[in-house]
Design an enzyme around this catalytic site. Structure first.
Site, PDB file in Angstrom:
ATOM      1  N   TRP A  23      51.675  46.289  14.456  1.00 52.03           N
ATOM      2  CA  TRP A  23      52.694  45.642  13.632  1.00 52.03           C
ATOM      3  C   TRP A  23      53.458  44.633  14.493  1.00 52.03           C
ATOM      4  CZ3 TRP A  23      53.027  45.816   8.569  1.00 52.03           C
ATOM      5  CH2 TRP A  23      54.184  45.360   7.941  1.00 52.03           C
ATOM      6  N   ALA A  57      54.894  51.508  14.721  1.00 49.92           N
ATOM      7  CA  ALA A  57      55.681  52.307  15.667  1.00 49.92           C
ATOM      8  C   ALA A  57      55.711  53.781  15.274  1.00 49.92           C
ATOM      9  CB  ALA A  57      57.100  51.758  15.771  1.00 49.92           C
ATOM     10  N   TRP A  58      55.664  54.063  13.994  1.00 51.31           N
ATOM     11  CA  TRP A  58      55.719  55.447  13.522  1.00 51.31           C
ATOM     12  C   TRP A  58      54.544  56.272  14.046  1.00 51.31           C
ATOM     13  CZ3 TRP A  58      59.629  57.981  11.654  1.00 51.31           C
ATOM     14  CH2 TRP A  58      59.430  59.202  10.994  1.00 51.31           C
ATOM     15  N   GLU A  59      53.403  55.628  14.236  1.00 52.89           N
ATOM     16  CA  GLU A  59      52.191  56.322  14.670  1.00 52.89           C
ATOM     17  C   GLU A  59      52.067  56.448  16.192  1.00 52.89           C
ATOM     18  OE1 GLU A  59      52.017  55.012  10.656  1.00 52.89           O
ATOM     19  OE2 GLU A  59      52.154  53.683  12.397  1.00 52.89           O
ATOM     20  N   VAL A  82      60.195  47.114  16.153  1.00 49.78           N
ATOM     21  CA  VAL A  82      60.785  47.409  14.857  1.00 49.78           C
ATOM     22  C   VAL A  82      61.966  46.467  14.686  1.00 49.78           C
ATOM     23  CG1 VAL A  82      61.773  49.203  13.388  1.00 49.78           C
ATOM     24  CG2 VAL A  82      60.140  49.834  15.173  1.00 49.78           C
ATOM     25  N   ASP A  86      66.598  45.152   5.420  1.00 44.89           N
ATOM     26  CA  ASP A  86      67.692  45.404   4.494  1.00 44.89           C
ATOM     27  C   ASP A  86      67.813  46.865   4.087  1.00 44.89           C
ATOM     28  OD1 ASP A  86      68.360  42.715   4.459  1.00 44.89           O
ATOM     29  OD2 ASP A  86      66.931  42.284   2.838  1.00 44.89           O
ATOM     30  N   THR A  87      66.934  47.729   4.612  1.00 41.64           N
ATOM     31  CA  THR A  87      66.962  49.141   4.230  1.00 41.64           C
ATOM     32  C   THR A  87      67.112  50.016   5.473  1.00 41.64           C
ATOM     33  OG1 THR A  87      64.575  49.472   4.434  1.00 41.64           O
ATOM     34  CG2 THR A  87      65.393  48.641   2.310  1.00 41.64           C
ATOM     35  N   HIS A  89      65.000  52.003   6.523  1.00 41.73           N
ATOM     36  CA  HIS A  89      63.671  52.249   7.080  1.00 41.73           C
ATOM     37  C   HIS A  89      63.643  51.930   8.575  1.00 41.73           C
ATOM     38  CE1 HIS A  89      59.345  52.769   7.084  1.00 41.73           C
ATOM     39  NE2 HIS A  89      59.204  51.578   7.647  1.00 41.73           N
ATOM     40  N   ASN A 114      59.193  54.274  27.175  1.00 36.91           N
ATOM     41  CA  ASN A 114      59.473  53.770  25.832  1.00 36.91           C
ATOM     42  C   ASN A 114      59.749  52.271  25.877  1.00 36.91           C
ATOM     43  OD1 ASN A 114      60.329  53.196  23.266  1.00 36.91           O
ATOM     44  ND2 ASN A 114      61.820  54.848  23.148  1.00 36.91           N
TER      45      ASN A 114
END
Length: 159
Positions: A23, A57-59, A82, A86-87, A89, A114
């Site tokens: 991503w 990034a979640w994975e 990341v 607007d949310t 998330h 990290n």
């Protein structure tokens, strides 16, 4: 008082894994190249660097945990980006990824550097992926090298 500190010295037979998100590829590709070059510049052979790509990034933490569990690497460099939207998330992904990477590091006793950027705007990411703020991929790779060397010295000293 004994003093323990790591150096930017690669483990002689160790492998290093770079786990990177696909991503935001312009950013993550620059982070990967910074990490790869830092490892090479500090004596890690190209064939001892594994690049693992994941969707986002979640994975990253799941892949890092699987790599750590296999026991074939001396350090992992986690890279991603990341960008706030607007949310909520953004917060869930950035915080969850960071906390999970720390958990992998502690659960496996393995350095997990990290280098997952959590930024307000895309321009902030560009600045940290080879722009005026340096390359956080490079910084994460250097931290992984130093920490893995420290752990090697600690294990010898306390054996």
């Amino acid at each position: 008082m004994p003093r323990f500190e790591g150096d930017l010295r690669p483990h002689p037979t160790g492998r290093y894994a770079i786990v990177a998100s696909r991503w935001n590829p312009r950013i993550t590709d620059a982070l990967v190249e910074g990490a790869r070059q830092a490892l090479l510049d500090n004596g890690v052979a190209e064939d001892r660097i594994d690049l693992v790509r994941v969707p986002g990034a979640w994975e990253i933490p799941l892949a890092a945990a699987a790599i750590a569990e296999a026991g074939e690497v001396v350090a992992i460099v986690a890279l991603g980006c990341v960008v706030r939207g607007d949310t909520r998330h953004y917060e869930q992904v950035a915080d969850g990824c960071s906390q999970a990477l720390m958990r992998v590091q502690l659960d496996f006793g393995l350095p997990v550097a990290n280098g997952v950027l959590a930024v307000e705007a895309y321009a902030d990411a560009e600045a940290r992926a080879g722009g005026n703020m340096g390359n956080k991929g490079e910084e994460a790779a250097l931290a992984a090298l130093e920490t893995s060397d420290l752990l090697k010295h600690w294990q010898k000293a306390t054996a």
